[in-house]
Design a protein around this motif. Structure first.
Motif, mmCIF file in Angstrom:
data_model
loop_
_atom_site.group_PDB
_atom_site.id
_atom_site.type_symbol
_atom_site.label_atom_id
_atom_site.label_comp_id
_atom_site.label_asym_id
_atom_site.label_seq_id
_atom_site.Cartn_x
_atom_site.Cartn_y
_atom_site.Cartn_z
ATOM 1 N N ALA A 61 6.158 17.327 -0.309
ATOM 2 C CA ALA A 61 5.256 16.167 -0.365
ATOM 3 C C ALA A 61 5.559 15.259 0.809
ATOM 4 O O ALA A 61 6.662 15.268 1.355
ATOM 5 N N GLU A 62 4.554 14.483 1.186
ATOM 6 C CA GLU A 62 4.756 13.457 2.208
ATOM 7 C C GLU A 62 4.021 12.208 1.763
ATOM 8 O O GLU A 62 2.988 12.280 1.093
ATOM 9 N N GLY A 63 4.601 11.067 2.111
ATOM 10 C CA GLY A 63 4.003 9.817 1.677
ATOM 11 C C GLY A 63 4.148 8.729 2.718
ATOM 12 O O GLY A 63 4.751 8.930 3.774
ATOM 13 N N ALA A 64 3.573 7.582 2.379
ATOM 14 C CA ALA A 64 3.634 6.426 3.272
ATOM 15 C C ALA A 64 3.574 5.163 2.423
ATOM 16 O O ALA A 64 3.034 5.169 1.313
ATOM 17 N N ALA A 65 4.143 4.092 2.954
ATOM 18 C CA ALA A 65 4.062 2.788 2.290
ATOM 19 C C ALA A 65 4.190 1.694 3.347
ATOM 20 O O ALA A 65 5.059 1.770 4.221
ATOM 21 N N LYS A 66 3.321 0.711 3.255
ATOM 22 C CA LYS A 66 3.456 -0.460 4.116
ATOM 23 C C LYS A 66 4.313 -1.469 3.367
ATOM 24 O O LYS A 66 3.997 -1.858 2.243
ATOM 25 N N VAL A 67 5.410 -1.869 4.007
ATOM 26 C CA VAL A 67 6.365 -2.800 3.401
ATOM 27 C C VAL A 67 6.235 -4.146 4.101
ATOM 28 O O VAL A 67 6.307 -4.217 5.329
ATOM 29 N N VAL A 68 6.045 -5.180 3.314
ATOM 30 C CA VAL A 68 5.930 -6.545 3.840
ATOM 31 C C VAL A 68 7.115 -7.350 3.339
ATOM 32 O O VAL A 68 7.494 -7.274 2.164
ATOM 33 N N ASN A 102 0.863 -1.169 0.000
ATOM 34 C CA ASN A 102 0.000 0.000 0.000
ATOM 35 C C ASN A 102 0.904 1.225 0.000
ATOM 36 O O ASN A 102 1.893 1.262 0.727
ATOM 37 N N ALA A 103 0.579 2.226 -0.821
ATOM 38 C CA ALA A 103 1.387 3.441 -0.873
ATOM 39 C C ALA A 103 0.488 4.653 -1.082
ATOM 40 O O ALA A 103 -0.555 4.551 -1.736
ATOM 41 N N SER A 104 0.915 5.781 -0.521
ATOM 42 C CA SER A 104 0.155 7.020 -0.687
ATOM 43 C C SER A 104 1.104 8.203 -0.742
ATOM 44 O O SER A 104 2.260 8.117 -0.314
ATOM 45 N N CYS A 105 0.596 9.307 -1.283
ATOM 46 C CA CYS A 105 1.380 10.534 -1.342
ATOM 47 C C CYS A 105 0.436 11.718 -1.264
ATOM 48 O O CYS A 105 -0.620 11.729 -1.917
ATOM 49 N N THR A 106 0.813 12.704 -0.477
ATOM 50 C CA THR A 106 0.102 13.970 -0.422
ATOM 51 C C THR A 106 1.022 15.005 -1.050
ATOM 52 O O THR A 106 2.134 15.231 -0.573
ATOM 53 N N PHE A 107 0.559 15.614 -2.134
ATOM 54 C CA PHE A 107 1.335 16.593 -2.892
ATOM 55 C C PHE A 107 1.032 17.968 -2.328
ATOM 56 O O PHE A 107 -0.100 18.437 -2.394
ATOM 57 N N LEU A 108 2.039 18.618 -1.771
ATOM 58 C CA LEU A 108 1.825 19.895 -1.092
ATOM 59 C C LEU A 108 2.239 21.098 -1.935
ATOM 60 O O LEU A 108 1.529 22.097 -1.993
ATOM 61 N N ILE A 109 3.400 20.998 -2.587
ATOM 62 C CA ILE A 109 3.932 22.083 -3.418
ATOM 63 C C ILE A 109 4.534 21.440 -4.670
ATOM 64 O O ILE A 109 5.278 20.463 -4.558
ATOM 65 N N PRO A 110 4.254 21.958 -5.867
ATOM 66 C CA PRO A 110 4.850 21.369 -7.078
ATOM 67 C C PRO A 110 6.375 21.502 -7.080
ATOM 68 O O PRO A 110 6.925 22.508 -6.637
ATOM 69 N N VAL A 111 7.039 20.482 -7.599
ATOM 70 C CA VAL A 111 8.490 20.500 -7.795
ATOM 71 C C VAL A 111 8.733 20.770 -9.276
ATOM 72 O O VAL A 111 8.077 20.182 -10.142
ATOM 73 N N ASN A 112 9.680 21.656 -9.568
ATOM 74 C CA ASN A 112 10.008 22.012 -10.943
ATOM 75 C C ASN A 112 11.480 21.735 -11.230
ATOM 76 O O ASN A 112 12.315 21.798 -10.332
#
Length: 134
Positions: free
Chosen positions: A107-114, A62-72
């Motif tokens: 940005a901040e994200g998360a991932a469950k690693v098995v 499972n993975a997610s990301c919250t995009f806060l500010i664009p990267v250029n």
């Protein structure tokens, strides 16, 4: 992010011109690649080859990301990898993405690693060396 998280790795990744999309900022899919690269660097730094030919290894379920500010482009992103308390066969990881020279969180994200047995496709206990880090 969880209070019990532990910083595992900080890495720098150059943004390539081709990472941008039609809108002129880094495509959202690339953030997951940046997180992936940081996660692989962390695992390999522990002498666990990230190789499907190995008997066991990490997989993301499972993975997610919250995009806060664009990267250029041009830029170098700084990715910090954190982890929480491990379970029997899994560990929750979190990511913070910054741009070098800017203190803001982009940005901040998360991932469950098995930890997976590659032959059976079933979860396996986390290796003791990995568990000891937490």
């Amino acid at each position: 992010m969880e209070d019990s998280r532990k910083l595992l790795l900080t890495t720098r990744i150059p943004v390539r011109w081709g990472d941008m999309d039609f809108y002129g900022h880094v495509n959202s899919t690339l953030y997951f690649r940046y997180f992936e690269q940081a996660r692989v660097e962390w695992i390999e730094q522990l002498d666990f080859p990230v190789d499907p030919g190995q008997g066991e290894g990490p997989v993301v379920i499972n993975a997610s990301c919250t995009f806060l500010i664009p990267v250029n482009y041009p830029a170098t992103v700084i990715v910090k990898v954190f982890a929480g308390d491990p379970g029997r066969s899994s560990v929750m990881t979190w990511y913070e993405l910054y741009v070098e020279g800017d203190e803001r969180l982009f940005a901040e994200g998360a991932a469950k690693v098995v930890w997976m047995n590659m032959r059976t496709g079933k979860s396996a206990p986390l290796p003791d060396r990995l568990r000891a880090l937490f």
